[in-house]
Design a protein around this motif. Structure first.
Motif, mmCIF file in Angstrom:
data_model
loop_
_atom_site.group_PDB
_atom_site.id
_atom_site.type_symbol
_atom_site.label_atom_id
_atom_site.label_comp_id
_atom_site.label_asym_id
_atom_site.label_seq_id
_atom_site.Cartn_x
_atom_site.Cartn_y
_atom_site.Cartn_z
ATOM 1 N N ASP A 241 -4.679 11.923 -12.737
ATOM 2 C CA ASP A 241 -4.720 11.446 -11.351
ATOM 3 C C ASP A 241 -3.384 10.857 -10.929
ATOM 4 O O ASP A 241 -2.924 11.051 -9.796
ATOM 5 N N LEU A 242 -2.749 10.116 -11.835
ATOM 6 C CA LEU A 242 -1.467 9.494 -11.514
ATOM 7 C C LEU A 242 -0.395 10.555 -11.261
ATOM 8 O O LEU A 242 0.408 10.439 -10.319
ATOM 9 N N LEU A 243 -0.362 11.594 -12.084
ATOM 10 C CA LEU A 243 0.622 12.655 -11.896
ATOM 11 C C LEU A 243 0.402 13.368 -10.564
ATOM 12 O O LEU A 243 1.367 13.747 -9.884
ATOM 13 N N ASP A 244 -0.856 13.560 -10.179
ATOM 14 C CA ASP A 244 -1.139 14.167 -8.873
ATOM 15 C C ASP A 244 -0.550 13.311 -7.748
ATOM 16 O O ASP A 244 0.055 13.841 -6.794
ATOM 17 N N LYS A 245 -0.737 12.006 -7.852
ATOM 18 C CA LYS A 245 -0.211 11.109 -6.826
ATOM 19 C C LYS A 245 1.317 11.096 -6.811
ATOM 20 O O LYS A 245 1.942 11.003 -5.742
ATOM 21 N N LEU A 246 1.928 11.188 -7.978
ATOM 22 C CA LEU A 246 3.391 11.223 -8.033
ATOM 23 C C LEU A 246 3.937 12.494 -7.381
ATOM 24 O O LEU A 246 4.961 12.453 -6.685
ATOM 25 N N VAL A 247 3.260 13.616 -7.592
ATOM 26 C CA VAL A 247 3.690 14.860 -6.952
ATOM 27 C C VAL A 247 3.516 14.759 -5.439
ATOM 28 O O VAL A 247 4.373 15.209 -4.668
ATOM 29 N N GLU A 248 2.422 14.153 -4.994
ATOM 30 C CA GLU A 248 2.234 13.944 -3.558
ATOM 31 C C GLU A 248 3.349 13.060 -2.993
ATOM 32 O O GLU A 248 3.868 13.319 -1.898
ATOM 33 N N LEU A 249 3.700 12.009 -3.744
ATOM 34 C CA LEU A 249 4.777 11.125 -3.306
ATOM 35 C C LEU A 249 6.093 11.889 -3.215
ATOM 36 O O LEU A 249 6.873 11.698 -2.269
ATOM 37 N N MET A 250 6.350 12.753 -4.191
ATOM 38 C CA MET A 250 7.571 13.553 -4.176
ATOM 39 C C MET A 250 7.608 14.457 -2.940
ATOM 40 O O MET A 250 8.645 14.583 -2.273
ATOM 41 N N GLU A 251 6.488 15.078 -2.623
ATOM 42 C CA GLU A 251 6.439 15.972 -1.462
ATOM 43 C C GLU A 251 6.641 15.198 -0.166
ATOM 44 O O GLU A 251 7.285 15.682 0.767
ATOM 45 N N GLU A 252 6.108 13.962 -0.091
ATOM 46 C CA GLU A 252 6.328 13.135 1.093
ATOM 47 C C GLU A 252 7.806 12.786 1.246
ATOM 48 O O GLU A 252 8.319 12.723 2.371
ATOM 49 N N ARG A 253 8.480 12.576 0.146
ATOM 50 C CA ARG A 253 9.908 12.258 0.228
ATOM 51 C C ARG A 253 10.711 13.483 0.689
ATOM 52 O O ARG A 253 11.709 13.338 1.397
ATOM 53 N N TYR A 254 10.284 14.663 0.272
ATOM 54 C CA TYR A 254 10.939 15.866 0.777
ATOM 55 C C TYR A 254 10.698 16.008 2.278
ATOM 56 O O TYR A 254 11.583 16.445 3.032
ATOM 57 N N ASP A 255 9.497 15.656 2.726
ATOM 58 C CA ASP A 255 9.225 15.690 4.158
ATOM 59 C C ASP A 255 10.128 14.716 4.915
ATOM 60 O O ASP A 255 10.572 14.997 6.038
ATOM 61 N N LEU A 256 10.397 13.559 4.300
ATOM 62 C CA LEU A 256 11.302 12.584 4.911
ATOM 63 C C LEU A 256 12.697 13.170 5.066
ATOM 64 O O LEU A 256 13.351 12.998 6.105
ATOM 65 N N ILE A 257 13.164 13.856 4.018
ATOM 66 C CA ILE A 257 14.488 14.489 4.084
ATOM 67 C C ILE A 257 14.502 15.554 5.177
ATOM 68 O O ILE A 257 15.462 15.664 5.955
ATOM 69 N N ARG A 258 13.423 16.333 5.245
ATOM 70 C CA ARG A 258 13.326 17.376 6.268
ATOM 71 C C ARG A 258 13.431 16.771 7.684
ATOM 72 O O ARG A 258 14.173 17.253 8.540
ATOM 73 N N SER A 259 12.644 15.736 7.920
ATOM 74 C CA SER A 259 12.596 15.155 9.258
ATOM 75 C C SER A 259 13.938 14.541 9.647
ATOM 76 O O SER A 259 14.355 14.627 10.808
ATOM 77 N N TYR A 260 14.643 13.922 8.682
ATOM 78 C CA TYR A 260 15.920 13.292 9.004
ATOM 79 C C TYR A 260 16.998 14.334 9.250
ATOM 80 O O TYR A 260 17.847 14.165 10.141
ATOM 81 N N GLN A 261 16.996 15.408 8.508
ATOM 82 C CA GLN A 261 18.050 16.414 8.616
ATOM 83 C C GLN A 261 17.621 17.617 9.461
ATOM 84 O O GLN A 261 18.310 18.627 9.493
ATOM 85 N N SER A 262 16.445 17.512 10.102
ATOM 86 C CA SER A 262 15.953 18.569 10.992
ATOM 87 C C SER A 262 15.821 19.910 10.274
ATOM 88 O O SER A 262 16.168 20.961 10.812
ATOM 89 N N ILE A 263 15.312 19.864 9.039
ATOM 90 C CA ILE A 263 15.072 21.091 8.286
ATOM 91 C C ILE A 263 13.693 21.613 8.666
ATOM 92 O O ILE A 263 12.707 20.883 8.588
ATOM 93 N N PRO A 264 13.571 22.871 9.085
ATOM 94 C CA PRO A 264 12.264 23.404 9.478
ATOM 95 C C PRO A 264 11.251 23.301 8.350
ATOM 96 O O PRO A 264 11.570 23.498 7.180
ATOM 97 N N SER A 265 10.015 22.991 8.708
ATOM 98 C CA SER A 265 8.962 22.839 7.694
ATOM 99 C C SER A 265 8.624 24.153 7.019
ATOM 100 O O SER A 265 7.990 24.158 5.957
#
Length: 437
Positions: A241-265
């Motif tokens: 369960d913890l590893l699943d949450k860590l992967v979700e956290l990683m994906e959210e951080r990639y979304d943050l990078i996308r939104s800041y640098q205007s990278i298409p989803s």
């Protein structure tokens, strides 16, 4: 008769002085080196430098200009030229000599002669470090600094750079997560593997990072550090369960990078080449270091349900090791053995763990698991670690460089106290809140 008595009177203090020096050499090598060894070694080096380099084949023919000047001004014999001495600096553990290589020389030439230089100058060891092209440093140690570890007063500093152990050349071995994001630590029981992890945790505890632990031995290794852990899993089900949450956290951080640098989803995560260091400091998420105490426990499976969970955990670990660096997430995996016999995905995961630290092992195959892709010499060194020196290990990376290291002794109570003293640094991460110990 009076002459004999006079000699006896002089001989007694000299014998006492010699006996004291011999005692200090064994019991207080640092004191002996500073008082006796350093002056002798410096004098021996200064007097024999040219002849030693010539005997070791570390000289080259002088330039035509030098030959012309020598013939015009003196009648001396034209002799080969050794590397030019730029600086000699004594240290508390040895001697550092910076050299300018002669034309046509390379650091490997000195490295191949390190053992002969050690005997010629009467020091414990000689190591060669490249400072910049054409300039190297001979780091001589006057005694075995790994016998009794004393960390140097100064060590490399920086964000996500922490000193963990002492190298055999007297410098600090550091974990630089920006240069080597993920690492694998191997070692048999009582080899000092837990001591290494203990030192790493206490050093990280003093910095602004989130520490996440997976300890499937019911938490007996990492529970004492609970005050400084953002999350802790103590059995395989919690770990999954913890590893699943860590992967979700990683994906959210990639979304943050996308939104800041205007990278298409529409662009896959794997194709994003930027990382969190491109974000402003106020938006940059806290670093996360995942500490897996016994990675083999995640690969164990007794039933079909366990196999499904294992495959998922291994897949998530591989994803974290492949993509976590750009999201400010790092993996430290420890174990006694780690190879293909653990099951599907083990070799792929190991390939992502760039840093390697191997303590005393029971067989050569285990050393090859950790260091076989680093250097054959590193594998041999790992198999030669004696059992009476727990904490001694061989550290290497994918560049092919390696060195012997040893972690300082740190009791569990001392480590737990350091974690409690730094509990205020523990960041809260919403996605991991239910795993907070």
């Amino acid at each position: 008769m009076s002459g004999v008595l006079a000699l006896a009177e002089v001989g007694v203090p000299l014998a006492a002085l010699g006996g004291g020096a011999a005692y200090a050499r064994v019991k207080a090598p640092a004191l002996y080196w500073s008082a006796v060894g350093l002056p002798i070694a410096t004098a021996r080096f200064s007097v024999t430098y040219g002849s030693t380099m010539d005997a070791c084949g570390l000289t080259v023919a002088p330039s035509p200009l030098r030959i012309a000047i020598t013939r015009a001004t003196t009648r001396r014999e034209i002799r080969p030229v050794p590397p030019q001495i730029r600086r000699i600096r004594p240290t508390t553990t040895g001697l550092k000599v910076r050299l300018r290589l002669a034309p046509g020389q390379e650091p490997a030439d000195l490295l191949a002669s390190a053992e002969r230089l050690r005997h010629a100058w009467g020091v414990h060891s000689v190591h060669v470090a490249v400072i910049k092209p054409g300039v190297v440093e001979l780091r001589m140690t006057g005694y075995d600094v790994l016998r009794k570890v004393r960390m140097p007063r100064t060590s490399p500093t920086g964000e996500l750079v922490v000193p963990v152990a002492l190298r055999e050349d007297g410098t600090a071995f550091v974990r630089d997560y920006r240069a080597v994001p993920h690492a694998l630590t191997l070692g048999t029981t009582l080899s000092g593997k837990s001591m290494y992890l203990r030192n790493l945790i206490t050093q990280l505890a003093r910095t602004e990072v989130a520490l996440v632990g997976i300890d499937c031995k019911r938490g007996v290794e990492q529970a004492p550090f609970a005050s400084r852990l953002t999350a802790l899993a103590t059995d395989p089900e919690m770990a999954s369960d913890l590893l699943d949450k860590l992967v979700e956290l990683m994906e959210e951080r990639y979304d943050l990078i996308r939104s800041y640098q205007s990278i298409p989803s529409a662009i896959p995560t794997e194709d994003i080449t930027s990382d969190v260091w491109g974000l402003p400091a106020k938006l940059r998420p806290v670093p996360v270091v995942l500490l897996v105490d016994e990675v083999a426990e995640l690969f164990m499976a007794a039933t079909r349900k366990d196999e499904e969970r294992r495959d998922r955990m291994v897949t998530q670990l591989i994803r974290l090791a492949q993509l976590g660096r750009a999201a400010h997430m790092y993996v430290e995996a420890c174990g006694q053995r780690f190879g293909a016999e653990l099951g599907k995905g083990a070799t792929m995961l190991r390939a992502q763990l760039t840093g390697r630290v191997v303590h005393r092992v029971n067989d050569k195959a285990t050393a090859e698991m950790g260091l076989g892709d680093v250097s054959p010499d590193a594998v041999f060194a790992a198999t030669q670690i004696p059992p009476d020196l727990p904490g001694v290990a061989v550290a290497g990376d994918s560049s092919g460089g390696w060195s012997r290291i040893r972690t300082p002794h740190l009791t569990l109570a001392e480590a737990a106290a350091i974690c409690r003293a730094n509990a205020h640094r523990t960041p809260a991460i919403d996605q991991l809140e239910r795993f907070r110990p």
